[in-house]
Design a protein around this motif. Structure first.
Motif, PDB file in Angstrom:
ATOM      1  N   ILE A 181       1.024  -1.307  -0.006  1.00 55.45           N
ATOM      2  CA  ILE A 181       0.097   0.071   0.043  1.00 55.45           C
ATOM      3  C   ILE A 181       0.869   1.286  -0.076  1.00 55.45           C
ATOM      4  CG2 ILE A 181      -1.839   1.162   1.332  1.00 55.45           C
ATOM      5  CD1 ILE A 181      -2.479  -1.441   2.511  1.00 55.45           C
ATOM      6  N   ARG A 182       0.872   1.997  -1.229  1.00 57.24           N
ATOM      7  CA  ARG A 182       2.076   3.039  -1.483  1.00 57.24           C
ATOM      8  C   ARG A 182       1.527   4.405  -1.092  1.00 57.24           C
ATOM      9  NH1 ARG A 182       6.000   1.114   0.286  1.00 57.24           N
ATOM     10  NH2 ARG A 182       6.978   2.783  -0.404  1.00 57.24           N
ATOM     11  N   PRO A 183       2.387   5.445  -0.899  1.00 61.78           N
ATOM     12  CA  PRO A 183       1.889   6.796  -0.696  1.00 61.78           C
ATOM     13  C   PRO A 183       1.119   7.150  -1.737  1.00 61.78           C
ATOM     14  CG  PRO A 183       4.209   6.570  -0.274  1.00 61.78           C
ATOM     15  CD  PRO A 183       3.789   5.346  -0.418  1.00 61.78           C
ATOM     16  N   ASP A 184       1.141   6.765  -2.989  1.00 57.60           N
ATOM     17  CA  ASP A 184       0.362   7.215  -4.432  1.00 57.60           C
ATOM     18  C   ASP A 184      -0.978   6.523  -4.136  1.00 57.60           C
ATOM     19  OD1 ASP A 184       2.596   8.081  -5.493  1.00 57.60           O
ATOM     20  OD2 ASP A 184       2.732   6.752  -7.082  1.00 57.60           O
ATOM     21  N   ASP A 185      -1.241   5.311  -3.517  1.00 57.03           N
ATOM     22  CA  ASP A 185      -2.767   5.036  -3.166  1.00 57.03           C
ATOM     23  C   ASP A 185      -3.367   6.001  -2.311  1.00 57.03           C
ATOM     24  OD1 ASP A 185      -2.448   2.490  -4.726  1.00 57.03           O
ATOM     25  OD2 ASP A 185      -1.315   1.534  -2.979  1.00 57.03           O
ATOM     26  N   ILE A 186      -2.626   6.400  -1.226  1.00 58.60           N
ATOM     27  CA  ILE A 186      -3.269   7.256  -0.560  1.00 58.60           C
ATOM     28  C   ILE A 186      -3.406   8.528  -0.924  1.00 58.60           C
ATOM     29  CG2 ILE A 186      -2.920   8.511   1.726  1.00 58.60           C
ATOM     30  CD1 ILE A 186      -3.039   5.733   2.223  1.00 58.60           C
ATOM     31  N   SER A 187      -2.601   9.270  -1.636  1.00 60.44           N
ATOM     32  CA  SER A 187      -2.866  10.623  -2.440  1.00 60.44           C
ATOM     33  C   SER A 187      -4.105  10.511  -3.199  1.00 60.44           C
ATOM     34  CB  SER A 187      -1.522  11.185  -3.153  1.00 60.44           C
ATOM     35  OG  SER A 187      -0.420  10.484  -2.515  1.00 60.44           O
ATOM     36  N   ARG A 188      -4.137   9.524  -4.119  1.00 62.92           N
ATOM     37  CA  ARG A 188      -5.324   9.262  -5.201  1.00 62.92           C
ATOM     38  C   ARG A 188      -6.491   9.258  -4.286  1.00 62.92           C
ATOM     39  NH1 ARG A 188      -7.910   4.874  -7.088  1.00 62.92           N
ATOM     40  NH2 ARG A 188      -6.493   3.322  -5.910  1.00 62.92           N
ATOM     41  N   TRP A 189      -6.695   8.614  -3.299  1.00 61.04           N
ATOM     42  CA  TRP A 189      -7.803   8.426  -2.401  1.00 61.04           C
ATOM     43  C   TRP A 189      -8.257   9.791  -1.814  1.00 61.04           C
ATOM     44  CZ3 TRP A 189     -12.041   5.987  -2.907  1.00 61.04           C
ATOM     45  CH2 TRP A 189     -11.951   4.688  -3.432  1.00 61.04           C
ATOM     46  N   GLN A 190      -7.342  10.262  -1.335  1.00 56.06           N
ATOM     47  CA  GLN A 190      -7.539  11.758  -0.697  1.00 56.06           C
ATOM     48  C   GLN A 190      -8.109  12.562  -1.592  1.00 56.06           C
ATOM     49  OE1 GLN A 190      -4.032  12.602   1.905  1.00 56.06           O
ATOM     50  NE2 GLN A 190      -5.379  12.006   3.573  1.00 56.06           N
ATOM     51  N   ARG A 191      -7.518  12.627  -2.903  1.00 54.32           N
ATOM     52  CA  ARG A 191      -8.018  13.589  -4.030  1.00 54.32           C
ATOM     53  C   ARG A 191      -9.638  13.002  -4.107  1.00 54.32           C
ATOM     54  NH1 ARG A 191      -3.269  12.308  -6.537  1.00 54.32           N
ATOM     55  NH2 ARG A 191      -4.326  11.099  -8.113  1.00 54.32           N
ATOM     56  N   GLU A 192      -9.799  11.710  -4.402  1.00 54.12           N
ATOM     57  CA  GLU A 192     -10.997  11.314  -4.800  1.00 54.12           C
ATOM     58  C   GLU A 192     -11.972  11.339  -3.924  1.00 54.12           C
ATOM     59  OE1 GLU A 192     -10.438   7.456  -6.961  1.00 54.12           O
ATOM     60  OE2 GLU A 192      -8.860   8.691  -8.248  1.00 54.12           O
ATOM     61  N   ALA A 193     -11.686  11.261  -2.443  1.00 52.53           N
ATOM     62  CA  ALA A 193     -12.714  11.277  -1.564  1.00 52.53           C
ATOM     63  C   ALA A 193     -12.569  12.169  -0.541  1.00 52.53           C
ATOM     64  CB  ALA A 193     -12.538   9.850  -1.035  1.00 52.53           C
ATOM     65  N   PRO A 194     -12.605  13.368  -0.613  1.00 50.61           N
ATOM     66  CA  PRO A 194     -12.175  14.352   0.380  1.00 50.61           C
ATOM     67  C   PRO A 194     -12.928  14.596   1.480  1.00 50.61           C
ATOM     68  CG  PRO A 194     -13.279  15.451  -1.670  1.00 50.61           C
ATOM     69  CD  PRO A 194     -12.969  13.917  -2.091  1.00 50.61           C
ATOM     70  N   ASP A 195     -14.023  13.741   1.402  1.00 52.72           N
ATOM     71  CA  ASP A 195     -15.300  13.838   2.596  1.00 52.72           C
ATOM     72  C   ASP A 195     -14.973  12.531   3.509  1.00 52.72           C
ATOM     73  OD1 ASP A 195     -15.783  12.092   0.575  1.00 52.72           O
ATOM     74  OD2 ASP A 195     -17.882  11.972   1.228  1.00 52.72           O
ATOM     75  N   ALA A 196     -13.774  11.670   3.129  1.00 52.21           N
ATOM     76  CA  ALA A 196     -13.818  10.481   3.869  1.00 52.21           C
ATOM     77  C   ALA A 196     -12.841  10.534   5.044  1.00 52.21           C
ATOM     78  CB  ALA A 196     -13.340   9.414   3.053  1.00 52.21           C
ATOM     79  N   GLU A 197     -12.784   9.657   5.964  1.00 53.88           N
ATOM     80  CA  GLU A 197     -11.830   9.764   7.068  1.00 53.88           C
ATOM     81  C   GLU A 197     -10.935   8.640   6.524  1.00 53.88           C
ATOM     82  OE1 GLU A 197     -11.854  11.353  10.381  1.00 53.88           O
ATOM     83  OE2 GLU A 197     -13.095  12.552   8.922  1.00 53.88           O
ATOM     84  N   LEU A 198      -9.544   8.844   6.862  1.00 56.66           N
ATOM     85  CA  LEU A 198      -8.579   7.681   6.209  1.00 56.66           C
ATOM     86  C   LEU A 198      -8.073   6.855   7.584  1.00 56.66           C
ATOM     87  CD1 LEU A 198      -6.722   6.620   3.924  1.00 56.66           C
ATOM     88  CD2 LEU A 198      -5.156   8.456   4.570  1.00 56.66           C
TER      89      LEU A 198
END
Ligand code: SF4
Length: 311
Positions: A181-198
């Protein structure tokens, strides 16, 4: 398998477990149909506690081999069965007892803290065992002037250094699933789901980056911590950075909320080796018996009991 076929095997599993006085323990990463038939589902720490406390004659451990070994160490008088002996762990395989003995001679006087994902032989060479749920408390309980050798997960080690402010000497091991699970996976999700808790497991390859760029939507948690957090949170959408098996339990225990895997590839092939059919075969044929040599078990038990005493 159809839903009806699954239900039939689950009924057989429950009946056999009752008849043979066996308790079924399942890790959060197990397949849904195995989780659903278990008496207790949890993380390594929770399963260790259940294994130590159970009155049942036998424990059928639906997880990977080092976990079943830990149950045997805590309950030496009980039969501990694992449905598939090949269910290993890439992280536990990243250090042997011999490698640890050599490392200790290079750091005389250091305290050895081993993550629970280690073999019984490695635990026997350790002062403390820990899980991601209690690693911070264990490190904080050790006097500040003592060097700590932390093994085998480097990502968990780096995360511990940050949350405790303590310098650790860290073994460079990793879990292939969490490291994937790479930093890129996290950045992509943070862009695509700005309303979600990580929700991020500290073993993840992205955990240290998450700590560096943490915002109030990012939470570094053990799997049990993720479940408790999601249940208590007023938020309704969560991105989950750990093995995808946890999604089943999250959906079950926090219904009505939305959980999505940060990486669909985060699947542990070892955890998925345990199937409902193998669980049934294990109870029916009383296999595979997990054994730990008594002298190794006694020394490993000391490290596990010191962990349980602190957490
Ligand atoms: S997810 Fe990683 S640490 Fe957990 S059992 Fe699988 S290989 Fe081991």
């Amino acid at each position: 398998m159809t839903t009806a076929e699954i239900a039939t095997i689950q009924d057989e599993v429950r009946a056999l477990a009752r008849e043979r006085d066996a308790v079924i323990l399942a890790h959060n990463y197990q397949v849904p149909e195995v989780q659903d038939v278990a008496d207790f589902v949890g993380d390594s720490l929770g399963l260790s506690r259940e294994a130590a406390a159970t009155d049942a004659e036998a424990i059928v451990f639906c997880g990977v081999h080092f976990m079943a070994e830990t149950a045997k160490i805590l309950s030496p008088g009980k039969t501990v069965l694992i449905p598939d002996l090949d269910a290993g762990c890439s992280l536990a395989a990243s250090i042997t007892a011999e490698q640890l003995r050599v490392w200790k001679t290079e750091h005389p006087g250091a305290i050895v803290v081993s993550y629970v994902n280690t073999t019984a032989e490695v635990k026997a060479e350790s002062d403390y065992c820990c899980t991601s749920g209690n690693a911070k408390a264990i490190v904080e309980a050790i006097p500040a002037d003592r060097e700590i050798l932390f093994l085998p997960d480097m990502f968990l080690g780096v995360w511990l250094e940050r949350v405790t402010g303590r310098k650790l000497t860290i073994w460079l091991g990793e879990c292939h699933v969490h490291a994937g699970i790479r930093p890129d996976d996290i950045s992509r999700w943070q862009r695509e789901a700005p309303d979600a808790e990580l929700l991020v497991h500290p073993e993840c390859g992205c955990a240290s980056q998450c700590m560096a760029f943490a915002n109030d939507r990012t939470h570094i948690l053990s799997t049990e911590g993720m479940i408790n957090f999601a249940k208590a949170s007023p938020k309704s959408r969560f991105l989950v950075a750990t093995e995808t098996g946890i999604l089943h339990r999250l959906n079950k225990e926090a219904p009505g909320k939305r959980f999505e895997a940060v990486s669909e590839r985060a699947i542990c092939k070892y955890m998925k080796m345990i199937t409902l059919e193998k669980l049934l075969g294990s109870l029916r044929d009383w296999k595979h018996d997990v054994t730990v040599e008594p002298e190794i078990a006694a020394r490993a038990r000391g490290a596990i009991e010191r962990m349980v005493a602190i957490s």
